[in-house]
Design a protein around this motif. Structure first.
Motif, PDB file in Angstrom:
ATOM      1  N   HIS A 124      -3.010  -8.870   4.489  1.00 45.12           N
ATOM      2  CA  HIS A 124      -4.192  -8.174   5.023  1.00 45.12           C
ATOM      3  C   HIS A 124      -5.474  -8.954   4.710  1.00 45.12           C
ATOM      4  O   HIS A 124      -6.328  -9.119   5.574  1.00 45.12           O
ATOM      5  CB  HIS A 124      -4.279  -6.760   4.445  1.00 45.12           C
ATOM      6  N   GLN A 125      -5.593  -9.453   3.486  1.00 42.31           N
ATOM      7  CA  GLN A 125      -6.806 -10.164   3.096  1.00 42.31           C
ATOM      8  C   GLN A 125      -6.835 -11.619   3.549  1.00 42.31           C
ATOM      9  O   GLN A 125      -7.907 -12.195   3.680  1.00 42.31           O
ATOM     10  CB  GLN A 125      -6.974 -10.109   1.578  1.00 42.31           C
ATOM     11  N   THR A 152       0.685  -6.637   6.853  1.00 41.24           N
ATOM     12  CA  THR A 152       1.532  -6.331   5.703  1.00 41.24           C
ATOM     13  C   THR A 152       2.555  -7.414   5.355  1.00 41.24           C
ATOM     14  O   THR A 152       3.029  -7.437   4.231  1.00 41.24           O
ATOM     15  CB  THR A 152       2.306  -5.018   5.940  1.00 41.24           C
ATOM     16  N   SER A 207       0.860  -1.181   0.000  1.00 32.96           N
ATOM     17  CA  SER A 207       0.000   0.000   0.000  1.00 32.96           C
ATOM     18  C   SER A 207       0.901   1.237   0.000  1.00 32.96           C
ATOM     19  O   SER A 207       1.918   1.266   0.694  1.00 32.96           O
ATOM     20  CB  SER A 207      -0.887  -0.025   1.248  1.00 32.96           C
ATOM     21  N   ARG A 224      -3.660   0.601  -3.065  1.00 32.49           N
ATOM     22  CA  ARG A 224      -3.788  -0.323  -1.936  1.00 32.49           C
ATOM     23  C   ARG A 224      -2.791  -1.462  -2.003  1.00 32.49           C
ATOM     24  O   ARG A 224      -2.721  -2.275  -1.103  1.00 32.49           O
ATOM     25  CB  ARG A 224      -5.206  -0.866  -1.867  1.00 32.49           C
ATOM     26  N   ARG A 277      -1.450  -6.891  -0.817  1.00 33.52           N
ATOM     27  CA  ARG A 277      -2.483  -6.970   0.226  1.00 33.52           C
ATOM     28  C   ARG A 277      -2.755  -8.398   0.684  1.00 33.52           C
ATOM     29  O   ARG A 277      -3.717  -8.646   1.396  1.00 33.52           O
ATOM     30  CB  ARG A 277      -3.778  -6.366  -0.308  1.00 33.52           C
TER      31      ARG A 277
END
Length: 150
Positions: free
Chosen positions: A118-119, A135, A42, A59, A115
């Motif tokens: 994060h996901q 991260t 990001s 992002r 990402r």
């Protein structure tokens, strides 16, 4: 032979025009190669050149269209960067570098893979309290290793 590489984000080349940027880097700076980030975290970037947008926000994610079969051996799948919008920016950059006889290297951070952490927190590094990083991927995880091989 000494080589001089410049590191760049793909959007810096794309938004100003790949040919124009490569001509400037090769002619004015004297680079013999380019190192382009293929996977980005990001980012919020203030850009000093006259491009739109002046403040670039992304992002994060992979800067290419992944081929699903390369990730068949893992549950950890790449997340494509939103700003791509289906474009083949890395392919175009590679083509233009080849035309100018510039070497090209793609840069991938093994842990900061866009990402994904994060996901998909099941693939993220965890701290002493078992909190998942937003991260960083865990390189000891077999799915992460297969993802990086893909």
């Amino acid at each position: 032979m000494l080589q001089a590489f410049m590191a760049a984000y793909p959007w810096d080349l794309w938004d100003e025009g790949v040919d124009e940027v490569l001509a400037r880097l090769q002619g004015e700076v004297g680079v013999t190669g380019l190192s382009v980030w293929a996977v980005v975290p990001s980012i919020t970037q203030l850009r000093v050149r006259d491009v739109d947008p002046r403040i670039f926000r992304a992002r994060g994610g992979v800067c290419f269209q992944p081929v699903e079969e390369h990730y068949a051996a893992t549950r950890c799948k790449p997340v494509v960067a939103d700003w791509l919008r289906g474009r083949d920016t890395l392919g175009r950059i590679a083509e233009k570098c080849s035309q100018r006889q510039l070497s090209l290297r793609l840069t991938i951070s093994a842990t900061a893979a866009g990402r994904v952490a994060h996901q998909r927190p099941q693939f993220a590094c965890k701290n002493a309290l078992a909190d998942a990083s937003r991260t960083s991927l865990c390189l000891a995880n077999p799915d992460v290793q297969a993802y990086l091989e893909g």
